[in-house]
Design a protein around this motif. Structure first.
Motif, PDB file in Angstrom:
ATOM      1  N   VAL A 110       0.721  -0.707   0.132  1.00  0.00           N
ATOM      2  CA  VAL A 110       0.151   0.402   0.079  1.00  0.00           C
ATOM      3  C   VAL A 110       0.952   1.259  -0.249  1.00  0.00           C
ATOM      4  N   GLN A 111       2.080   1.487   1.064  1.00  0.00           N
ATOM      5  CA  GLN A 111       2.725   2.582   1.093  1.00  0.00           C
ATOM      6  C   GLN A 111       3.367   3.036  -0.994  1.00  0.00           C
ATOM      7  N   ARG A 112       3.728   1.481  -1.990  1.00  0.00           N
ATOM      8  CA  ARG A 112       4.202   2.319  -2.195  1.00  0.00           C
ATOM      9  C   ARG A 112       2.620   1.921  -3.527  1.00  0.00           C
ATOM     10  N   LEU A 113       1.871   1.899  -3.445  1.00  0.00           N
ATOM     11  CA  LEU A 113       0.833   1.717  -4.902  1.00  0.00           C
ATOM     12  C   LEU A 113       0.573   2.737  -5.557  1.00  0.00           C
ATOM     13  N   GLU A 114       0.635   4.368  -5.318  1.00  0.00           N
ATOM     14  CA  GLU A 114       1.325   5.485  -6.404  1.00  0.00           C
ATOM     15  C   GLU A 114       2.097   5.330  -7.201  1.00  0.00           C
ATOM     16  N   GLN A 115       3.606   4.958  -6.471  1.00  0.00           N
ATOM     17  CA  GLN A 115       4.559   4.659  -7.360  1.00  0.00           C
ATOM     18  C   GLN A 115       3.902   2.886  -8.920  1.00  0.00           C
ATOM     19  N   MET A 116       3.273   2.545  -8.149  1.00  0.00           N
ATOM     20  CA  MET A 116       2.601   1.331  -8.859  1.00  0.00           C
ATOM     21  C   MET A 116       1.213   1.607 -10.176  1.00  0.00           C
ATOM     22  N   ILE A 117       0.665   2.874  -9.329  1.00  0.00           N
ATOM     23  CA  ILE A 117       0.107   3.678 -10.585  1.00  0.00           C
ATOM     24  C   ILE A 117       0.734   4.352 -11.880  1.00  0.00           C
ATOM     25  N   ALA A 118       1.783   4.989 -11.278  1.00  0.00           N
ATOM     26  CA  ALA A 118       2.245   5.928 -12.213  1.00  0.00           C
ATOM     27  C   ALA A 118       3.682   4.482 -13.386  1.00  0.00           C
ATOM     28  N   ALA A 119       3.303   3.984 -12.768  1.00  0.00           N
ATOM     29  CA  ALA A 119       4.004   2.569 -13.856  1.00  0.00           C
ATOM     30  C   ALA A 119       3.155   2.120 -14.852  1.00  0.00           C
ATOM     31  N   ARG A 120       2.620   2.150 -14.679  1.00  0.00           N
ATOM     32  CA  ARG A 120       0.979   1.616 -15.373  1.00  0.00           C
ATOM     33  C   ARG A 120       1.084   2.652 -15.961  1.00  0.00           C
ATOM     34  N   LYS A 121       0.677   3.738 -15.897  1.00  0.00           N
ATOM     35  CA  LYS A 121       0.257   4.648 -16.891  1.00  0.00           C
ATOM     36  C   LYS A 121       1.325   4.755 -17.544  1.00  0.00           C
ATOM     37  N   ALA A 122       2.648   4.887 -17.022  1.00  0.00           N
ATOM     38  CA  ALA A 122       3.817   4.774 -17.879  1.00  0.00           C
ATOM     39  C   ALA A 122       3.839   3.891 -19.267  1.00  0.00           C
ATOM     40  N   THR A 123       3.880   2.725 -18.384  1.00  0.00           N
ATOM     41  CA  THR A 123       3.594   1.551 -19.753  1.00  0.00           C
ATOM     42  C   THR A 123       2.108   1.940 -20.444  1.00  0.00           C
ATOM     43  N   PHE A 124       0.674   2.158 -20.005  1.00  0.00           N
ATOM     44  CA  PHE A 124      -0.692   2.484 -20.805  1.00  0.00           C
ATOM     45  C   PHE A 124       0.002   3.684 -21.707  1.00  0.00           C
ATOM     46  N   GLU A 125       0.428   4.613 -21.197  1.00  0.00           N
ATOM     47  CA  GLU A 125       1.091   6.037 -22.675  1.00  0.00           C
ATOM     48  C   GLU A 125       2.204   5.320 -23.625  1.00  0.00           C
ATOM     49  N   TYR A 126       3.138   4.884 -23.289  1.00  0.00           N
ATOM     50  CA  TYR A 126       3.909   4.155 -23.915  1.00  0.00           C
ATOM     51  C   TYR A 126       3.143   3.384 -25.029  1.00  0.00           C
ATOM     52  N   TYR A 127       2.240   2.197 -25.274  1.00  0.00           N
ATOM     53  CA  TYR A 127       2.124   1.609 -25.853  1.00  0.00           C
ATOM     54  C   TYR A 127       1.402   2.241 -26.940  1.00  0.00           C
ATOM     55  N   ARG A 128       0.358   3.422 -26.504  1.00  0.00           N
ATOM     56  CA  ARG A 128      -0.454   4.185 -27.283  1.00  0.00           C
ATOM     57  C   ARG A 128      -0.300   4.870 -27.862  1.00  0.00           C
ATOM     58  N   SER A 129       1.095   5.201 -27.830  1.00  0.00           N
ATOM     59  CA  SER A 129       1.669   5.740 -28.852  1.00  0.00           C
ATOM     60  C   SER A 129       2.990   5.704 -29.345  1.00  0.00           C
ATOM     61  N   GLU A 130       2.836   4.006 -29.900  1.00  0.00           N
ATOM     62  CA  GLU A 130       3.987   3.468 -29.891  1.00  0.00           C
ATOM     63  C   GLU A 130       3.168   2.368 -31.189  1.00  0.00           C
ATOM     64  N   LEU A 131       1.550   2.117 -30.980  1.00  0.00           N
ATOM     65  CA  LEU A 131       1.054   1.261 -31.621  1.00  0.00           C
ATOM     66  C   LEU A 131      -0.575   1.969 -32.130  1.00  0.00           C
ATOM     67  N   ASP A 132      -0.483   2.834 -33.571  1.00  0.00           N
ATOM     68  CA  ASP A 132      -1.338   3.543 -33.895  1.00  0.00           C
ATOM     69  C   ASP A 132      -1.968   2.791 -34.022  1.00  0.00           C
ATOM     70  N   GLY A 133      -1.889   1.093 -34.643  1.00  0.00           N
ATOM     71  CA  GLY A 133      -2.691   0.581 -35.355  1.00  0.00           C
ATOM     72  C   GLY A 133      -3.756  -0.394 -34.173  1.00  0.00           C
ATOM     73  N   MET A 134      -4.070   0.321 -33.443  1.00  0.00           N
ATOM     74  CA  MET A 134      -4.472  -0.108 -32.477  1.00  0.00           C
ATOM     75  C   MET A 134      -5.242   0.080 -31.036  1.00  0.00           C
ATOM     76  N   THR A 135      -6.691  -0.644 -30.705  1.00  0.00           N
ATOM     77  CA  THR A 135      -7.613   0.912 -30.309  1.00  0.00           C
ATOM     78  C   THR A 135      -7.390   0.093 -28.881  1.00  0.00           C
ATOM     79  N   PHE A 136      -7.459   1.205 -27.746  1.00  0.00           N
ATOM     80  CA  PHE A 136      -6.893   1.025 -26.294  1.00  0.00           C
ATOM     81  C   PHE A 136      -8.493   1.177 -25.195  1.00  0.00           C
ATOM     82  N   MET A 137      -8.783   0.724 -24.192  1.00  0.00           N
ATOM     83  CA  MET A 137      -9.755   0.497 -23.646  1.00  0.00           C
ATOM     84  C   MET A 137      -9.513   2.161 -23.454  1.00  0.00           C
TER      85      MET A 137
END
Length: 368
Positions: free
Chosen positions: A251-278
Motif C-alpha cells: 500500500v505504501q508503494r501504490l502511487e508509484q505502481m500506478i504511475a509505472a503502469r500509466k507510463a506503460t499504457f501511454e507508451y503502448y498507446r503512442s507506439e501502436l497506432d494500429g490498435m484501439t485502446f480501452m
C-alpha cells in the motif's frame, strides 16, 4: 537464456525490501496466526486510503464477494444483476448462495456494465414484481463503472449495489475512491493485482452492521463465549497476519505502481497506432492495472506471435453468457462484450516493466 530472452509476464508481483522487512518483522514477532497487529494495521491503512469506515481483510476477493452478497440478503432462488464482461468469480459468488445471475452487456465507452441496461432491467423486473436482490458492478481492468446512474437506479428500486473493485484499488470516480460505492466494495490482492499479498482480498463498507457480520462469518461464525459455540454456518475466510504485513508495504508503494503502469499504457498507446485502446472515461482516473486494446485482425495469431517471443499476453475476458457453465442464464444485450472478447488483448503491464521490456513488446506486436 539471456536477460533479453527472459519471459515478460502479463502482471507479475512487484515486491521489494520494504515488504520483506515487514514480513520478517511479523514472523519474528511470532504473529503467524490468522489475526494480529499487522492485520489490524493493514485494514486501517486501506480503509483510510479508500475513505470508508470499515475494512475486513479476507482470504480472497471471491470470499469478499460471497460475504458481501450475504450482507445484501441474497438467498437461494434470488436473482442478481451481473456484468457479463468480467472474471468468473463475480458470477460464481452469486451461485454459491443458490441465486441466479442475470447478465448485462457493457458500454463501449468504458467496457463497464451499461447503466442504461441496468436501469431498464430493474424497471422491467419491478413492473412484474421480480426485482433482483442485488446488482454487482465491476470496475473493469482498473477503471470504475459509471456510479451516478447505477446508484440512482438501485436507490429508486431499493436494490443493494455491490462494487467489485477487485482490479481497481487506486482508481477514482469523480474524485471518490474505487471500493467506496454501494453497500460494500470488494478488493483483490491476488498475485497479479496492482498490489498483492500473495493471495487475499478485502471487504470495504461504511455500514457497521455489514462489517460486524463479515468479521463474524469469516471466522467460522464463532460466538463470543469461552467454548466453541456456533449459531450459524460460517467460513474460514480471514487473511493471515503474515500476508497482511506484505500488504502494508505494498500500500505504501501504490502511487508509484500506478504511475509505472500509466507510463506503460501511454507508451503502448503512442507506439501502436494500429490498435484501439480501452477508452478512459472522463468521469474518473483508472489505476491502469492492465493495458488492454482491440485488434483489427487475427487476435489469436498476435497472441501466438507474442508467446513465440517469450511475451505473455492474454485475451480479454470471455463474457459470462458465453461460458458453458452459465449457458442457461438470462442475458441482456451481448454484442459489445462478445466483440471485446473476440478482438481484445491484454498486454504486459507490470509495475516493474522496464523500457527495454516495453520495446520488446511493441517490436513483437509490429512483427506479429
Amino acid at each position: 537464456m539471456t536477460d533479453t530472452d527472459a519471459r515478460i509476464w502479463l502482471s507479475p508481483p512487484d515486491v521489494g525490501d520494504l515488504e520483506r522487512k515487514l514480513l520478517l518483522a511479523a514472523f519474528d514477532s511470532n504473529w503467524v496466526a490468522p489475526v494480529g497487529p499487522d492485520l489490524d494495521a493493514f485494514e486501517a491503512q486501506v480503509a483510510e486510503l479508500v475513505g470508508v469506515r470499515h475494512a475486513v481483510a479476507l482470504s480472497s476477493g471471491t470470499a469478499a464477494l460471497h460475504l458481501a452478497l450475504i450482507a445484501a440478503g441474497v438467498r437461494r432462488g434470488d436473482t442478481v444483476l451481473v456484468p457479463s464482461f468480467t472474471f468468473a468469480a463475480t458470477a460464481n459468488a452469486v451461485v454459491y448462495l443458490g441465486a441466479r445471475p442475470v447478465f448485462l452487456d457493457s458500454t463501449p465507452d468504458s467496457w463497464n456494465v451499461d447503466p442504461a441496461l441496468v436501469a431498464e432491467e430493474l424497471r422491467a423486473r419491478a413492473e412484474r414484481g421480480a426485482l433482483p436482490r442485488a446488482v454487482i458492478a465491476v470496475d473493469m481492468y482498473g477503471q470504475c463503472a459509471d456510479y451516478d446512474p447505477l446508484l440512482d437506479a438501485c436507490d429508486r428500486y431499493g436494490v443493494a449495489l455491490i462494487e467489485d473493485a477487485a482490479e481497481a484499488l487506486g482508481a477514482t470516480y469523480r474524485g471518490r475512491a474505487a471500493g467506496s460505492f454501494g453497500l460494500a466494495g470488494v478488493l483483490s490482492f491476488n498475485g497479479n493485482k496492482i498490489i498483492t499479498t500473495g493471495g487475499g482480498g478485502m471487504l470495504l463498507t461504511d455500514d457497521s452492521r455489514v462489517a460486524k457480520q463479515t468479521r463474524h462469518l469469516s471466522t467460522q461464525a464463532r460466538e463470543p463465549v469461552p467454548h466453541y459455540e456456533h449459531r450459524t454456518v460460517g467460513y474460514n475466510y480471514r487473511l493471515s497476519n503474515l500476508l497482511a504485513a506484505v500488504g502494508r508495504g505494498q500500500v505504501q508503494r501504490l502511487e508509484q505502481m500506478i504511475a509505472a503502469r500509466k507510463a506503460t499504457f501511454e507508451y503502448y498507446r503512442s507506439e501502436l497506432d494500429g490498435m484501439t485502446f480501452m477508452p478512459i472515461a472522463d468521469y474518473g482516473a483508472p489505476n491502469y492495472w492492465l493495458t488492454c486494446a482491440l485488434v483489427d485482425g487475427d487476435r489469436d495469431r498476435l497472441l501466438a506471435a507474442l508467446n513465440a517471443k517469450n511475451i505473455e499476453a492474454r485475451p480479454a475476458w470471455k463474457p459470462m453468457h458465453l461460458q458453458p457453465v452459465f449457458a442457461d442464464c438470462v442475458m441482456r444485450g451481448g454484442d459489445v462484450s462478445a466483440d471485446l472478447f473476440r478482438r481484445g488483448v491484454c498486454l504486459p503491464s507490470g509495475s516493474a516493466l522496464t523500457e527495454h521490456d516495453r520495446k520488446r513488446v511493441v517490436d513483437a506486436i509490429r512483427e506479429g
